[in-house]
Design a protein around this motif. Structure first.
Motif, PDB file in Angstrom:
ATOM      1  N   ALA A  11       0.842  -1.201   0.000  1.00 57.04           N
ATOM      2  CA  ALA A  11       0.000   0.000   0.000  1.00 57.04           C
ATOM      3  C   ALA A  11       0.874   1.246   0.000  1.00 57.04           C
ATOM      4  CB  ALA A  11      -0.941  -0.012   1.207  1.00 57.04           C
ATOM      5  N   ASN A  12       1.893   1.259   0.844  1.00 62.70           N
ATOM      6  CA  ASN A  12       2.797   2.419   0.906  1.00 62.70           C
ATOM      7  C   ASN A  12       3.574   2.603  -0.396  1.00 62.70           C
ATOM      8  OD1 ASN A  12       2.089   3.302   3.481  1.00 62.70           O
ATOM      9  ND2 ASN A  12       3.527   1.908   4.457  1.00 62.70           N
ATOM     10  N   GLU A  13       3.936   1.504  -1.037  1.00 62.11           N
ATOM     11  CA  GLU A  13       4.630   1.580  -2.320  1.00 62.11           C
ATOM     12  C   GLU A  13       3.747   2.265  -3.376  1.00 62.11           C
ATOM     13  OE1 GLU A  13       7.434  -1.630  -4.262  1.00 62.11           O
ATOM     14  OE2 GLU A  13       5.330  -2.114  -4.719  1.00 62.11           O
ATOM     15  N   LEU A  14       2.463   1.926  -3.400  1.00 63.29           N
ATOM     16  CA  LEU A  14       1.532   2.580  -4.335  1.00 63.29           C
ATOM     17  C   LEU A  14       1.384   4.063  -4.026  1.00 63.29           C
ATOM     18  CD1 LEU A  14      -1.565   0.293  -5.018  1.00 63.29           C
ATOM     19  CD2 LEU A  14       0.289   0.888  -6.549  1.00 63.29           C
ATOM     20  N   LEU A  37      -9.109  -2.618  -5.230  1.00 65.50           N
ATOM     21  CA  LEU A  37      -7.744  -2.351  -5.676  1.00 65.50           C
ATOM     22  C   LEU A  37      -6.784  -3.307  -4.974  1.00 65.50           C
ATOM     23  CD1 LEU A  37      -5.967  -0.555  -7.476  1.00 65.50           C
ATOM     24  CD2 LEU A  37      -5.807   1.049  -5.562  1.00 65.50           C
ATOM     25  N   GLY A  38      -7.089  -3.620  -3.737  1.00 66.44           N
ATOM     26  CA  GLY A  38      -6.293  -4.621  -3.010  1.00 66.44           C
ATOM     27  C   GLY A  38      -6.304  -5.952  -3.729  1.00 66.44           C
ATOM     28  N   HIS A  39      -7.470  -6.356  -4.240  1.00 70.99           N
ATOM     29  CA  HIS A  39      -7.521  -7.602  -5.009  1.00 70.99           C
ATOM     30  C   HIS A  39      -6.683  -7.492  -6.281  1.00 70.99           C
ATOM     31  CE1 HIS A  39     -10.326  -9.839  -2.586  1.00 70.99           C
ATOM     32  NE2 HIS A  39     -11.264  -8.914  -2.677  1.00 70.99           N
ATOM     33  N   VAL A  40      -6.726  -6.346  -6.945  1.00 74.07           N
ATOM     34  CA  VAL A  40      -5.940  -6.143  -8.168  1.00 74.07           C
ATOM     35  C   VAL A  40      -4.452  -6.314  -7.857  1.00 74.07           C
ATOM     36  CG1 VAL A  40      -5.241  -4.468  -9.929  1.00 74.07           C
ATOM     37  CG2 VAL A  40      -7.648  -4.606  -9.236  1.00 74.07           C
ATOM     38  N   ILE A  41      -4.005  -5.722  -6.749  1.00 72.11           N
ATOM     39  CA  ILE A  41      -2.586  -5.744  -6.390  1.00 72.11           C
ATOM     40  C   ILE A  41      -2.174  -7.089  -5.791  1.00 72.11           C
ATOM     41  CG2 ILE A  41      -0.821  -4.695  -4.878  1.00 72.11           C
ATOM     42  CD1 ILE A  41      -1.815  -2.919  -7.248  1.00 72.11           C
ATOM     43  N   LEU A  42      -2.994  -7.616  -4.887  1.00 74.56           N
ATOM     44  CA  LEU A  42      -2.629  -8.818  -4.146  1.00 74.56           C
ATOM     45  C   LEU A  42      -3.031 -10.116  -4.846  1.00 74.56           C
ATOM     46  CD1 LEU A  42      -3.834  -7.583  -0.643  1.00 74.56           C
ATOM     47  CD2 LEU A  42      -1.482  -7.532  -1.525  1.00 74.56           C
ATOM     48  N   PHE A  80      -5.519  -4.200   3.060  1.00 73.98           N
ATOM     49  CA  PHE A  80      -4.940  -3.316   2.048  1.00 73.98           C
ATOM     50  C   PHE A  80      -5.699  -1.992   2.003  1.00 73.98           C
ATOM     51  CE2 PHE A  80      -4.513  -1.461  -2.110  1.00 73.98           C
ATOM     52  CZ  PHE A  80      -3.148  -1.547  -2.357  1.00 73.98           C
ATOM     53  N   ALA A  81      -7.034  -2.053   1.970  1.00 78.48           N
ATOM     54  CA  ALA A  81      -7.844  -0.825   1.907  1.00 78.48           C
ATOM     55  C   ALA A  81      -7.588   0.061   3.121  1.00 78.48           C
ATOM     56  CB  ALA A  81      -9.331  -1.174   1.800  1.00 78.48           C
ATOM     57  N   ILE A  82      -7.517  -0.527   4.293  1.00 81.47           N
ATOM     58  CA  ILE A  82      -7.252   0.245   5.513  1.00 81.47           C
ATOM     59  C   ILE A  82      -5.876   0.894   5.444  1.00 81.47           C
ATOM     60  CG2 ILE A  82      -6.817   0.050   8.005  1.00 81.47           C
ATOM     61  CD1 ILE A  82      -9.098  -2.074   8.038  1.00 81.47           C
ATOM     62  N   GLU A  83      -4.862   0.130   5.026  1.00 80.77           N
ATOM     63  CA  GLU A  83      -3.504   0.673   4.944  1.00 80.77           C
ATOM     64  C   GLU A  83      -3.394   1.758   3.877  1.00 80.77           C
ATOM     65  OE1 GLU A  83      -1.251   0.301   7.068  1.00 80.77           O
ATOM     66  OE2 GLU A  83      -1.823  -1.533   8.102  1.00 80.77           O
ATOM     67  N   LEU A  84      -4.126   1.606   2.776  1.00 80.88           N
ATOM     68  CA  LEU A  84      -4.098   2.601   1.710  1.00 80.88           C
ATOM     69  C   LEU A  84      -4.807   3.880   2.130  1.00 80.88           C
ATOM     70  CD1 LEU A  84      -3.341   3.170  -1.301  1.00 80.88           C
ATOM     71  CD2 LEU A  84      -5.656   2.405  -1.858  1.00 80.88           C
ATOM     72  N   ILE A 104      -5.407   6.278  -8.074  1.00 80.45           N
ATOM     73  CA  ILE A 104      -4.429   5.218  -8.328  1.00 80.45           C
ATOM     74  C   ILE A 104      -4.954   4.268  -9.406  1.00 80.45           C
ATOM     75  CG2 ILE A 104      -3.266   3.205  -7.340  1.00 80.45           C
ATOM     76  CD1 ILE A 104      -3.143   4.802  -4.673  1.00 80.45           C
ATOM     77  N   ALA A 105      -6.211   3.867  -9.279  1.00 83.93           N
ATOM     78  CA  ALA A 105      -6.792   2.956 -10.275  1.00 83.93           C
ATOM     79  C   ALA A 105      -6.744   3.572 -11.667  1.00 83.93           C
ATOM     80  CB  ALA A 105      -8.231   2.604  -9.888  1.00 83.93           C
ATOM     81  N   LYS A 106      -7.088   4.848 -11.764  1.00 88.78           N
ATOM     82  CA  LYS A 106      -7.069   5.530 -13.064  1.00 88.78           C
ATOM     83  C   LYS A 106      -5.661   5.536 -13.649  1.00 88.78           C
ATOM     84  CE  LYS A 106      -8.301   9.805 -15.396  1.00 88.78           C
ATOM     85  NZ  LYS A 106      -8.854  11.145 -15.285  1.00 88.78           N
ATOM     86  N   MET A 107      -4.666   5.857 -12.810  1.00 90.95           N
ATOM     87  CA  MET A 107      -3.281   5.897 -13.291  1.00 90.95           C
ATOM     88  C   MET A 107      -2.764   4.508 -13.669  1.00 90.95           C
ATOM     89  SD  MET A 107      -1.441   8.861 -11.004  1.00 90.95           S
ATOM     90  CE  MET A 107      -2.386   8.885  -9.487  1.00 90.95           C
ATOM     91  N   MET A 108      -3.364   3.474 -13.097  1.00 94.27           N
ATOM     92  CA  MET A 108      -2.972   2.100 -13.419  1.00 94.27           C
ATOM     93  C   MET A 108      -3.745   1.556 -14.621  1.00 94.27           C
ATOM     94  SD  MET A 108      -2.626   0.377  -9.630  1.00 94.27           S
ATOM     95  CE  MET A 108      -2.137  -1.223 -10.288  1.00 94.27           C
TER      96      MET A 108
END
Length: 139
Positions: A8-11, A71-76, A103-107, A23-27
């Motif tokens: 999450a921090n990396e994103l 987004l967490g599912h997309v990444i993880l 992931f959502a909480i950390e993001l 983030i989703a749009k940029m991805m």
């Protein structure tokens, strides 16, 4: 391997925001709003194109959390079409759902934001109407 918090921090660092919509749009991830009944949202792929589906009837904060979760599912879990996220999924024992919640909480609530705004994680969760027991997910 990075932890969920690390991912999450990396994103956040890479895209300069913790907003899951930006983030989703940029991805290049498509976000659609649909009448999903009791389903809050889900992630799917169509011809390798990732799509986040969000219930149009969710609150604005709810939509943001749902987007972060998916987004967490997309990444993880990029190769898995996740099952529908229903209201009861917040308490799911399913490992992938727990990871997406974490992931959502950390993001949405990185340590740096909580420090700057001088609020606790519980206060932030309350603002988003997210069940507090999500913070007890053993991570």
């Amino acid at each position: 391997m990075l932890s969920i918090k690390g991912k999450a921090n990396e994103l956040i660092d890479k895209y300069g925001t913790n907003c899951p919509f930006k983030i989703a749009k940029m991805m290049g991830i498509i976000i659609t709003y649909e009448n999903l009944g009791n389903t809050l949202g889900y992630f799917s792929k169509n011809f390798r194109v990732p799509i986040i589906h969000i219930n149009e009837k969710a609150s604005e904060y709810g939509k943001k959390f749902i987007c972060g979760h998916e987004l967490g599912h997309v990444i993880l879990h990029p190769e898995v079409n996740t099952p529908f996220l229903k209201k009861s999924t917040f308490y799911s024992a399913d490992k992938k759902e727990k990871e997406a919640n974490i992931f959502a909480i950390e993001l949405l609530f990185p340590d740096s934001m909580l420090e700057v705004e001088n609020i606790t994680l519980y206060e932030a969760l309350e603002q988003y109407k997210i069940p507090k027991n999500l913070t007890k997910l053993n991570y």
